[in-house]
Design an enzyme around this catalytic site. Structure first.
Site, PDB file in Angstrom:
ATOM      1  N   CYS A  99      29.765 -51.575  36.802  1.00  0.00           N
ATOM      2  CA  CYS A  99      31.050 -50.880  36.699  1.00  0.00           C
ATOM      3  C   CYS A  99      31.486 -50.298  38.044  1.00  0.00           C
ATOM      4  CB  CYS A  99      30.988 -49.814  35.610  1.00  0.00           C
ATOM      5  SG  CYS A  99      32.628 -49.328  34.994  1.00  0.00           S
ATOM      6  N   HIS A 195      28.057 -52.188  30.328  1.00  0.00           N
ATOM      7  CA  HIS A 195      27.175 -51.053  30.089  1.00  0.00           C
ATOM      8  C   HIS A 195      26.344 -51.353  28.850  1.00  0.00           C
ATOM      9  CE1 HIS A 195      29.105 -48.352  32.985  1.00  0.00           C
ATOM     10  NE2 HIS A 195      30.281 -48.734  32.529  1.00  0.00           N
TER      11      HIS A 195
END
Length: 249
Positions: A99, A195
């Site tokens: 991310c 994630h």
């Protein structure tokens, strides 16, 4: 071929106090555990602001996710060692960037608050656009025989400029919500928005990274297979829930 009991992996966790959204630290725990189950020595070194990072001592580097503010702080710190980081990448050092860490690897991240110059390690760029891309995501990736599953939550749209993607999106948004691809692979660098954390849900990806790190250090290796029935069952459940049709390669 060397015995795995004679091998050791050192993982560098960069700025975990700032970049650890959505359980990214779990990726470290997964790598450590899968090493130890095989008798491979493993240690993790955490680096915080102001610490000296010696990439020559590291076999795997983890950059987790963080807010735009935290990204700016970390980016400023990493620019001090950008040359050493780039040398590590070009020498096939293993990196997993998630991310915010993924976005930092590129040329820039343009937001409403201004443009953040990235580390320029990869020829990618990120633009903040309206709305966030949030939800479960499933990929078909050449790095794994089984689909890759995870969770994404990002406002930035990352453009690969011809770089190789991590995978083709079967369900979810991916890099930009339009291209149909997610993440990036360059040499032994894996950048992704997934994630979850990523590696406990996708043990094949974890083993891929471990193998690359060990091969760089020791030459050819063959990792002993582990009992991943629980992980495969969880993976299959997620895939059946969100994707219909044939998922095989």
């Amino acid at each position: 071929m060397r015995r795995t009991s004679d091998m050791k992996i050192t993982i560098g966790h960069l700025y975990p106090d700032l970049l650890n959204l959505y359980g990214d630290r779990g990726n470290i725990a997964c790598m450590m555990r899968r090493c130890l189950w095989r008798g491979i020595q493993a240690e993790t070194i955490e680096f915080h602001m102001g610490d000296c990072v010696d990439f020559k001592e590291l076999d795997i580097v983890l950059l987790g996710g963080g807010s735009d503010r935290e990204q700016r702080i970390v980016c400023g710190e990493l620019k001090k060692i950008q040359g050493q980081f780039q040398d590590y990448v070009e020498d096939n050092g293993v990196v997993i960037a998630v991310c915010g860490g993924y976005q930092l690897l590129g040329k820039y991240y343009r937001t409403d608050a201004g443009t953040m110059e990235g580390l320029n390690l990869l020829d990618i760029c990120t633009e903040q656009e309206e709305g966030r891309l949030i939800g479960n995501i499933i990929l078909k990736s050449g790095l794994s025989k089984t689909p890759v599953v995870g969770f994404e939550n990002h406002g930035g749209r990352t453009y690969l400029n011809g770089c190789r993607p991590f995978g083709k999106v079967l369900f979810g948004a991916g890099n930009d919500g339009r291209s149909g691809y997610e993440g990036v692979v360059y040499k032994n660098v894996l950048g992704t928005y997934l994630h979850g954390p990523l590696l406990p849900k996708n043990p094949e990806i974890c083993d891929y990274l471990l193998e690359k790190a060990l091969e760089r250090k020791y030459g050819e290796v063959s990792l002993r297979k582990l009992d991943d029935r629980l992980e495969r069952a969880a993976n299959e459940f997620i895939c059946r829930r969100f994707v219909k049709g044939n998922l095989s390669h």
